[in-house]
Design an enzyme around this catalytic site. Structure first.
Site, PDB file in Angstrom:
ATOM      1  N   HIS A 218     -28.482  37.050 -65.517  1.00 52.57           N
ATOM      2  CA  HIS A 218     -27.654  38.202 -65.888  1.00 52.57           C
ATOM      3  C   HIS A 218     -28.564  39.270 -66.491  1.00 52.57           C
ATOM      4  O   HIS A 218     -29.448  38.979 -67.301  1.00 52.57           O
ATOM      5  CB  HIS A 218     -26.590  37.772 -66.894  1.00 52.57           C
ATOM      6  CG  HIS A 218     -25.839  38.915 -67.470  1.00 52.57           C
ATOM      7  ND1 HIS A 218     -25.272  39.890 -66.686  1.00 52.57           N
ATOM      8  CD2 HIS A 218     -25.579  39.265 -68.764  1.00 52.57           C
ATOM      9  CE1 HIS A 218     -24.692  40.782 -67.457  1.00 52.57           C
ATOM     10  NE2 HIS A 218     -24.862  40.437 -68.723  1.00 52.57           N
TER      11      HIS A 218
ATOM     12  N   ASN B 213     -26.855  47.100 -67.803  1.00 56.25           N
ATOM     13  CA  ASN B 213     -26.001  45.912 -67.763  1.00 56.25           C
ATOM     14  C   ASN B 213     -24.655  46.297 -67.151  1.00 56.25           C
ATOM     15  O   ASN B 213     -23.856  46.987 -67.792  1.00 56.25           O
ATOM     16  CB  ASN B 213     -25.839  45.386 -69.195  1.00 56.25           C
ATOM     17  CG  ASN B 213     -24.937  44.173 -69.287  1.00 56.25           C
ATOM     18  OD1 ASN B 213     -24.314  43.781 -68.297  1.00 56.25           O
ATOM     19  ND2 ASN B 213     -24.870  43.584 -70.464  1.00 56.25           N
TER      20      ASN B 213
ATOM     21  N   CYS C 244     -19.327  39.028 -68.540  1.00 52.64           N
ATOM     22  CA  CYS C 244     -20.563  39.051 -67.735  1.00 52.64           C
ATOM     23  C   CYS C 244     -20.810  37.751 -66.982  1.00 52.64           C
ATOM     24  O   CYS C 244     -21.621  37.713 -66.062  1.00 52.64           O
ATOM     25  CB  CYS C 244     -21.757  39.375 -68.612  1.00 52.64           C
ATOM     26  SG  CYS C 244     -21.519  40.863 -69.546  1.00 52.64           S
TER      27      CYS C 244
HETATM   28  N1  ACO Z   1     -32.010  54.333 -80.460  1.00 54.61           N
HETATM   29  C1  ACO Z   1     -32.683  54.396 -81.620  1.00 54.61           C
HETATM   30  N2  ACO Z   1     -32.465  53.551 -82.632  1.00 54.61           N
HETATM   31  C2  ACO Z   1     -31.530  52.601 -82.468  1.00 54.61           C
HETATM   32  C3  ACO Z   1     -30.778  52.477 -81.281  1.00 54.61           C
HETATM   33  C4  ACO Z   1     -31.057  53.407 -80.257  1.00 54.61           C
HETATM   34  N3  ACO Z   1     -30.402  53.384 -79.061  1.00 54.61           N
HETATM   35  N4  ACO Z   1     -29.927  51.444 -81.398  1.00 54.61           N
HETATM   36  C5  ACO Z   1     -30.121  50.923 -82.616  1.00 54.61           C
HETATM   37  N5  ACO Z   1     -31.084  51.625 -83.260  1.00 54.61           N
HETATM   38  C6  ACO Z   1     -31.599  51.431 -84.602  1.00 54.61           C
HETATM   39  C7  ACO Z   1     -30.607  50.780 -85.517  1.00 54.61           C
HETATM   40  O1  ACO Z   1     -29.727  51.751 -86.049  1.00 54.61           O
HETATM   41  C8  ACO Z   1     -31.511  50.200 -86.567  1.00 54.61           C
HETATM   42  O2  ACO Z   1     -31.884  51.200 -87.436  1.00 54.61           O
HETATM   43  P1  ACO Z   1     -31.992  50.902 -89.018  1.00 54.61           P
HETATM   44  O3  ACO Z   1     -33.047  49.850 -89.133  1.00 54.61           O
HETATM   45  O4  ACO Z   1     -32.377  52.227 -89.568  1.00 54.61           O
HETATM   46  O5  ACO Z   1     -30.638  50.426 -89.415  1.00 54.61           O
HETATM   47  C9  ACO Z   1     -32.753  49.785 -85.760  1.00 54.61           C
HETATM   48  O6  ACO Z   1     -32.696  50.533 -84.540  1.00 54.61           O
HETATM   49  C10 ACO Z   1     -32.814  48.335 -85.424  1.00 54.61           C
HETATM   50  O7  ACO Z   1     -31.548  47.925 -84.947  1.00 54.61           O
HETATM   51  P2  ACO Z   1     -31.319  46.513 -84.359  1.00 54.61           P
HETATM   52  O8  ACO Z   1     -29.872  46.324 -84.084  1.00 54.61           O
HETATM   53  O9  ACO Z   1     -32.018  45.511 -85.247  1.00 54.61           O
HETATM   54  O10 ACO Z   1     -32.119  46.633 -82.992  1.00 54.61           O
HETATM   55  P3  ACO Z   1     -32.521  45.485 -82.017  1.00 54.61           P
HETATM   56  O11 ACO Z   1     -33.970  45.481 -81.869  1.00 54.61           O
HETATM   57  O12 ACO Z   1     -31.809  44.204 -82.355  1.00 54.61           O
HETATM   58  O13 ACO Z   1     -31.892  46.005 -80.640  1.00 54.61           O
HETATM   59  C11 ACO Z   1     -30.002  45.716 -79.200  1.00 54.61           C
HETATM   60  C12 ACO Z   1     -30.493  46.279 -80.517  1.00 54.61           C
HETATM   61  C13 ACO Z   1     -30.747  46.386 -78.063  1.00 54.61           C
HETATM   62  C14 ACO Z   1     -28.510  46.014 -79.051  1.00 54.61           C
HETATM   63  C15 ACO Z   1     -30.255  44.184 -79.181  1.00 54.61           C
HETATM   64  O14 ACO Z   1     -29.739  43.593 -80.346  1.00 54.61           O
HETATM   65  C16 ACO Z   1     -29.648  43.523 -77.991  1.00 54.61           C
HETATM   66  O15 ACO Z   1     -30.049  43.762 -76.872  1.00 54.61           O
HETATM   67  N6  ACO Z   1     -28.675  42.618 -78.191  1.00 54.61           N
HETATM   68  C17 ACO Z   1     -28.005  41.958 -77.109  1.00 54.61           C
HETATM   69  C18 ACO Z   1     -26.941  42.865 -76.608  1.00 54.61           C
HETATM   70  C19 ACO Z   1     -26.467  42.471 -75.246  1.00 54.61           C
HETATM   71  O16 ACO Z   1     -27.216  42.018 -74.409  1.00 54.61           O
HETATM   72  N7  ACO Z   1     -25.166  42.677 -75.041  1.00 54.61           N
HETATM   73  C20 ACO Z   1     -24.527  42.448 -73.846  1.00 54.61           C
HETATM   74  C21 ACO Z   1     -24.624  41.011 -73.455  1.00 54.61           C
HETATM   75  S1  ACO Z   1     -23.143  40.260 -73.043  1.00 54.61           S
HETATM   76  C22 ACO Z   1     -22.612  41.112 -71.862  1.00 54.61           C
HETATM   77  O17 ACO Z   1     -23.369  41.387 -70.989  1.00 54.61           O
HETATM   78  C23 ACO Z   1     -21.221  41.621 -71.895  1.00 54.61           C
END
Ligand code: ACO
Length: 332
Positions: free
Chosen positions: A259, A289, A112
């Site tokens: 980004h 993204n 990215c």
């Molecule tokens: N829908 C419903 N529930 C979900 C989903 C979804 N799409 N995704 C995860 N959950 C659930 C999980 O299973 C978990 O459930 P549990 O508590 O029963 O186990 C709960 O939601 C919480 O999960 P977390 O992983 O703690 O959720 P979080 O609030 O951290 O959000 C996310 C997850 C959106 C992926 C976040 O961590 C994030 O944005 N991270 C950065 C990712 C990123 O930006 N990546 C790319 C950047 S680098 C690049 O661009 C290549």
């Protein structure tokens, strides 16, 4: 560093829209969860157009917008982490399909952060009098990388391409680039060699602890929480460092283009930096993204809306797999 001026921009987005509601038909998720956690409502998926096609469309749009003859392009840089081919480089296909026949061409993969690294590279080439105009294209087809049973990663990513034609500017530019290889296992996607028919090949024997290669070898693997934490810190650090190098203050920047990974990451960094929200451009609600294509797509949208004008000071900031990060300040 040699300053740059954007002569033209272009973008290509595939026709197929994958909305949050569509994801709720294939995964245990819903629009409310996705939008509130990411700021994304929909993203585009390239059903049948390869990455190179999107790159060429965006590049040709940027060349048209620039008004220059493709023969005047001296260098083509393509940023991608999702190429169709190991070789030839995507940039060579773009060179062929845009008529930039006199240009050198090579690819940059820093996921990215690709467009930021490419812009930094372009500026260094422009120091050399042999290079007057550079075409940078950032294009990603991430749908084939994503595991559509993984609801925390697949909902984030979209396909698309953005491009810019740049030339020299007498005004300065500043850059800060960083890589933290210590965290490479936070976001990765392995090349699938399992189809090789070499009788001698065996499954990789890797030093213990490198990456888990036993399962899901060719889909994107992400530690969302680790990436989230890294991203907020990286954006903050990169903006501070590039401003320190420039001697400019936050208030001297007319426009910040981050980004587009997650609205919450952008909001946290904006809050920590104390940036005015109205100077920060965000378009991820419609595109998700698109990795390296995010920043040039924002540039193209802003330019088309007449919001990037000569004399403006712009700060680009990005982060991605590697884990890499960086920021650039330039005066248009
Ligand atoms: N829908 C419903 N529930 C979900 C989903 C979804 N799409 N995704 C995860 N959950 C659930 C999980 O299973 C978990 O459930 P549990 O508590 O029963 O186990 C709960 O939601 C919480 O999960 P977390 O992983 O703690 O959720 P979080 O609030 O951290 O959000 C996310 C997850 C959106 C992926 C976040 O961590 C994030 O944005 N991270 C950065 C990712 C990123 O930006 N990546 C790319 C950047 S680098 C690049 O661009 C290549």
């Amino acid at each position: 560093m040699r300053g740059i001026k954007i002569l033209g921009t272009g973008t290509y987005m595939p026709d197929t829209v994958a909305s949050n509601d569509w994801f709720s038909t294939i995964l245990d998720t819903n629009d409310e969860w996705i939008y509130s956690r990411t700021g994304i409502r929909e993203r585009r998926i390239s059903e049948d157009k390869p990455n190179w096609y999107m790159a060429v469309e965006a590049a040709n749009a940027a060349i048209k917008d620039s008004g220059i003859d493709p023969a005047e392009i001296d260098l083509v840089l393509a940023a991608t982490c999702s190429p169709d081919y190991f070789y030839p480089a995507l940039s060579c296909i773009v060179q062929n399909r845009t008529g930039a026949s006199g240009a050198a061409a090579f690819d940059i993969n820093s996921a990215c952060t690709g467009f930021i690294n490419a812009l930094d590279t372009a500026s260094r080439f422009l120091e050399d009098s042999d290079y007057r105009n550079v075409l940078i294209v950032a294009s990603e087809r991430l749908a084939p990388h994503c595991d559509y049973t993984d609801r925390s990663a697949s909902i984030l990513f979209g396909d698309g391409a953005g491009a810019a034609v740049i030339t020299r500017n007498d005004k300065p530019m500043w850059s800060y680039l960083s890589a933290k290889g210590d965290f490479f296992s936070a976001l990765w996607c392995k090349v699938d060699h399992s189809r090789s028919n070499c009788p001698l090949l065996k499954p990789d024997a890797l030093p213990e602890g490198l990456l888990d290669t036993e399962a899901k070898t060719h889909t994107l693997q992400m530690n969302g929480k680790a990436v989230y934490k890294f991203a907020v810190d990286a954006m903050e650090t990169a903006v501070h460092k590039v401003l320190e190098r420039s001697g400019l203050g936050m208030e001297d920047i007319d426009l910040y283009i981050p980004h587009q990974a997650n609205a919450r990451i952008i909001e946290s960094a904006v809050k920590a930096l104390g940036l005015p929200q109205d100077k920060v451009y965000v378009n991820l609600e419609k595109h998700g993204n698109t990795s390296s294509a995010c920043i040039p797509t924002c540039l193209a949208e802003l330019r088309q809306a007449g919001k990037i004008q000569d004399g403006m000071t712009v700060c680009l900031v990005g982060f991605g797999a590697g884990l890499t990060s960086g920021a650039i300040v330039f005066n248009q």
